[in-house]
Design a protein around this motif. Structure first.
Motif, mmCIF file in Angstrom:
data_model
loop_
_atom_site.group_PDB
_atom_site.id
_atom_site.type_symbol
_atom_site.label_atom_id
_atom_site.label_comp_id
_atom_site.label_asym_id
_atom_site.label_seq_id
_atom_site.Cartn_x
_atom_site.Cartn_y
_atom_site.Cartn_z
ATOM 1 N N ALA A 33 0.833 -1.201 0.000
ATOM 2 C CA ALA A 33 0.000 0.000 0.000
ATOM 3 C C ALA A 33 0.868 1.252 0.000
ATOM 4 O O ALA A 33 0.557 2.236 -0.686
ATOM 5 N N GLN A 34 1.969 1.235 0.737
ATOM 6 C CA GLN A 34 2.875 2.383 0.775
ATOM 7 C C GLN A 34 3.464 2.653 -0.606
ATOM 8 O O GLN A 34 3.633 3.806 -1.004
ATOM 9 N N ALA A 35 3.739 1.609 -1.367
ATOM 10 C CA ALA A 35 4.281 1.779 -2.718
ATOM 11 C C ALA A 35 3.265 2.473 -3.625
ATOM 12 O O ALA A 35 3.640 3.236 -4.510
ATOM 13 N N ARG A 36 1.970 2.227 -3.403
ATOM 14 C CA ARG A 36 0.932 2.897 -4.193
ATOM 15 C C ARG A 36 0.749 4.349 -3.767
ATOM 16 O O ARG A 36 0.235 5.156 -4.526
ATOM 17 N N LEU A 37 1.168 4.700 -2.565
ATOM 18 C CA LEU A 37 0.964 6.050 -2.046
ATOM 19 C C LEU A 37 2.017 7.041 -2.519
ATOM 20 O O LEU A 37 1.716 8.194 -2.759
ATOM 21 N N GLY A 38 3.255 6.633 -2.591
ATOM 22 C CA GLY A 38 4.309 7.548 -2.981
ATOM 23 C C GLY A 38 5.104 8.030 -1.783
ATOM 24 O O GLY A 38 5.173 7.373 -0.743
ATOM 25 N N GLU A 39 5.689 9.206 -1.902
ATOM 26 C CA GLU A 39 6.579 9.753 -0.874
ATOM 27 C C GLU A 39 5.787 10.337 0.298
ATOM 28 O O GLU A 39 4.665 10.789 0.136
ATOM 29 N N GLU A 66 -2.597 15.719 1.704
ATOM 30 C CA GLU A 66 -3.179 14.869 0.667
ATOM 31 C C GLU A 66 -4.128 13.835 1.271
ATOM 32 O O GLU A 66 -5.233 13.620 0.759
ATOM 33 N N ASN A 67 -3.720 13.238 2.381
ATOM 34 C CA ASN A 67 -4.570 12.233 3.022
ATOM 35 C C ASN A 67 -5.828 12.872 3.614
ATOM 36 O O ASN A 67 -6.901 12.287 3.544
ATOM 37 N N ALA A 68 -5.711 14.061 4.165
ATOM 38 C CA ALA A 68 -6.875 14.742 4.732
ATOM 39 C C ALA A 68 -7.881 15.123 3.644
ATOM 40 O O ALA A 68 -9.093 15.060 3.862
ATOM 41 N N GLN A 69 -7.390 15.511 2.479
ATOM 42 C CA GLN A 69 -8.278 15.943 1.400
ATOM 43 C C GLN A 69 -8.925 14.789 0.659
ATOM 44 O O GLN A 69 -10.102 14.851 0.308
ATOM 45 N N THR A 72 -6.207 9.174 1.008
ATOM 46 C CA THR A 72 -5.379 8.328 0.160
ATOM 47 C C THR A 72 -4.929 7.029 0.827
ATOM 48 O O THR A 72 -4.794 6.008 0.153
ATOM 49 N N ILE A 73 -4.697 7.030 2.126
ATOM 50 C CA ILE A 73 -4.264 5.802 2.804
ATOM 51 C C ILE A 73 -5.346 4.742 2.720
ATOM 52 O O ILE A 73 -5.088 3.586 2.379
#
Length: 78
Positions: A33-39, A66-69, A72-73
């Motif tokens: 999942a982290q790989a799909r998220l990016g930096e 980004e996660n708040a908007q 994404t996680i």
């Protein structure tokens, strides 16, 4: 038909849920999942009282925004 009764070995299940092998499985799912998220996201694992846990957190301010908007996680875990 005869009723079947299953009795779990509670100590064995607890040992399985807290094992190093289970931690590796959880960490692999989190890393995918982290790989799909990016930096900007970090993965942590820990052994709790009942089972192992892996978590993903937004570490940088851009990742938190980004996660708040767009959550994404959660979307990366699907």
């Amino acid at each position: 038909m005869a009723k079947t009764r299953i009795v779990l070995n509670r100590a064995g299940v607890r040992a399985l849920l807290r094992s190093q092998a289970m931690m590796e499985v959880c960490e692999k799912h989190a890393r995918d999942a982290q790989a799909r998220l990016g930096e900007g996201y970090v993965v942590t694992t820990r052994r709790g009282k009942n089972r192992v846990n892996a978590s993903i957190a937004a570490h940088s301010s851009a990742a938190r925004r980004e996660n708040a908007q767009s959550n994404t996680i959660l979307k990366a875990l699907k």
